[in-house]
Design a protein around this motif. Sequence first.
Motif, PDB file in Angstrom:
ATOM      1  N   ILE A 279       0.859  -1.177   0.000  1.00 23.26           N
ATOM      2  CA  ILE A 279       0.000   0.000   0.000  1.00 23.26           C
ATOM      3  C   ILE A 279       0.902   1.235   0.000  1.00 23.26           C
ATOM      4  O   ILE A 279       2.014   1.206   0.540  1.00 23.26           O
ATOM      5  CB  ILE A 279      -0.928   0.025   1.231  1.00 23.26           C
ATOM      6  N   SER A 280       0.427   2.316  -0.601  1.00 17.33           N
ATOM      7  CA  SER A 280       1.215   3.541  -0.646  1.00 17.33           C
ATOM      8  C   SER A 280       1.573   4.004   0.768  1.00 17.33           C
ATOM      9  O   SER A 280       0.878   3.694   1.745  1.00 17.33           O
ATOM     10  CB  SER A 280       0.443   4.643  -1.382  1.00 17.33           C
ATOM     11  N   LYS A 281       2.677   4.744   0.868  1.00 10.31           N
ATOM     12  CA  LYS A 281       3.224   5.085   2.180  1.00 10.31           C
ATOM     13  C   LYS A 281       2.334   6.018   2.980  1.00 10.31           C
ATOM     14  O   LYS A 281       2.454   6.108   4.198  1.00 10.31           O
ATOM     15  CB  LYS A 281       4.611   5.712   2.015  1.00 10.31           C
ATOM     16  N   GLY A 282       1.434   6.729   2.334  1.00  9.09           N
ATOM     17  CA  GLY A 282       0.555   7.602   3.097  1.00  9.09           C
ATOM     18  C   GLY A 282      -0.186   8.593   2.221  1.00  9.09           C
ATOM     19  O   GLY A 282       0.026   8.680   1.013  1.00  9.09           O
ATOM     20  N   GLY A 283      -1.105   9.330   2.859  1.00  8.42           N
ATOM     21  CA  GLY A 283      -1.880  10.337   2.154  1.00  8.42           C
ATOM     22  C   GLY A 283      -3.296  10.376   2.685  1.00  8.42           C
ATOM     23  O   GLY A 283      -3.680   9.625   3.595  1.00  8.42           O
ATOM     24  N   LYS A 284      -4.102  11.267   2.112  1.00  6.79           N
ATOM     25  CA  LYS A 284      -5.506  11.332   2.494  1.00  6.79           C
ATOM     26  C   LYS A 284      -6.225  10.051   2.097  1.00  6.79           C
ATOM     27  O   LYS A 284      -7.127   9.575   2.804  1.00  6.79           O
ATOM     28  CB  LYS A 284      -6.157  12.551   1.819  1.00  6.79           C
ATOM     29  N   SER A 285      -5.843   9.479   0.976  1.00  7.44           N
ATOM     30  CA  SER A 285      -6.302   8.151   0.558  1.00  7.44           C
ATOM     31  C   SER A 285      -5.083   7.269   0.331  1.00  7.44           C
ATOM     32  O   SER A 285      -3.978   7.772   0.111  1.00  7.44           O
ATOM     33  CB  SER A 285      -7.147   8.244  -0.717  1.00  7.44           C
TER      34      SER A 285
END
Length: 212
Positions: free
Chosen positions: A101-107
């Motif tokens: 999963i992507s490392k972070g963010g709003k989604s």
Amino acid sequence: MPQSSQLSLIRVLLLWTTILSIVQAVFIILFFTAGHLGQSQNSSTVAPERQIEPPPDNSSTPSPSPDEKLLLGEGKVLTYEANLEANQIIWRTKDVENGVISKGGKSLEILQDGYYFLSLQVTLKKCSFNGTRGSEDSRSVSVTLTGDTKEKILLQGRINTHTCSTGPLSKAEMLAAGKELKFDITLPPREIDDTVYRTHLDVIFFLKPKKR
């Protein structure tokens, strides 16, 4: 005269008996000596010396790839913390190069097809709040985790009046690469307690086996 002839005959017989005894003793010694030597030679021929084989060289065995490790049941466990930035919830994990999963963010973007066990918990700083929305029952506060669209609801729950928390909201889901996890809550994000053990998103991932 007859007596001297008898004595001579006796002497000859004794000498002959002595010679036969010596010859017989020599033959017996040679027989047992030759038999022992022959047995030793045969045993060495039948049972040759065992050669000790060196232990296998494990260094030449290739180590499993990351995908093979996932198939062997190792999987991945990820924890995302909620960070408040510009009145928005930004999810971040310490394992930024997880490949799942992507490392972070709003989604959060799904990077790999597989089986995902999702667990979300959201806790408020206080159960009743005031503001432009006015005072309202915390049970009306809804928390939702969706996949791509609002119609694809993965997790949903409401705040408990006594604990100010949703408690763990969990579900197992098969997700494809390219999809996104989107978080939504029906109140300003500043009301969320972003302490990691009170508000967090946990993910357990297992690789989906390829069809043969």
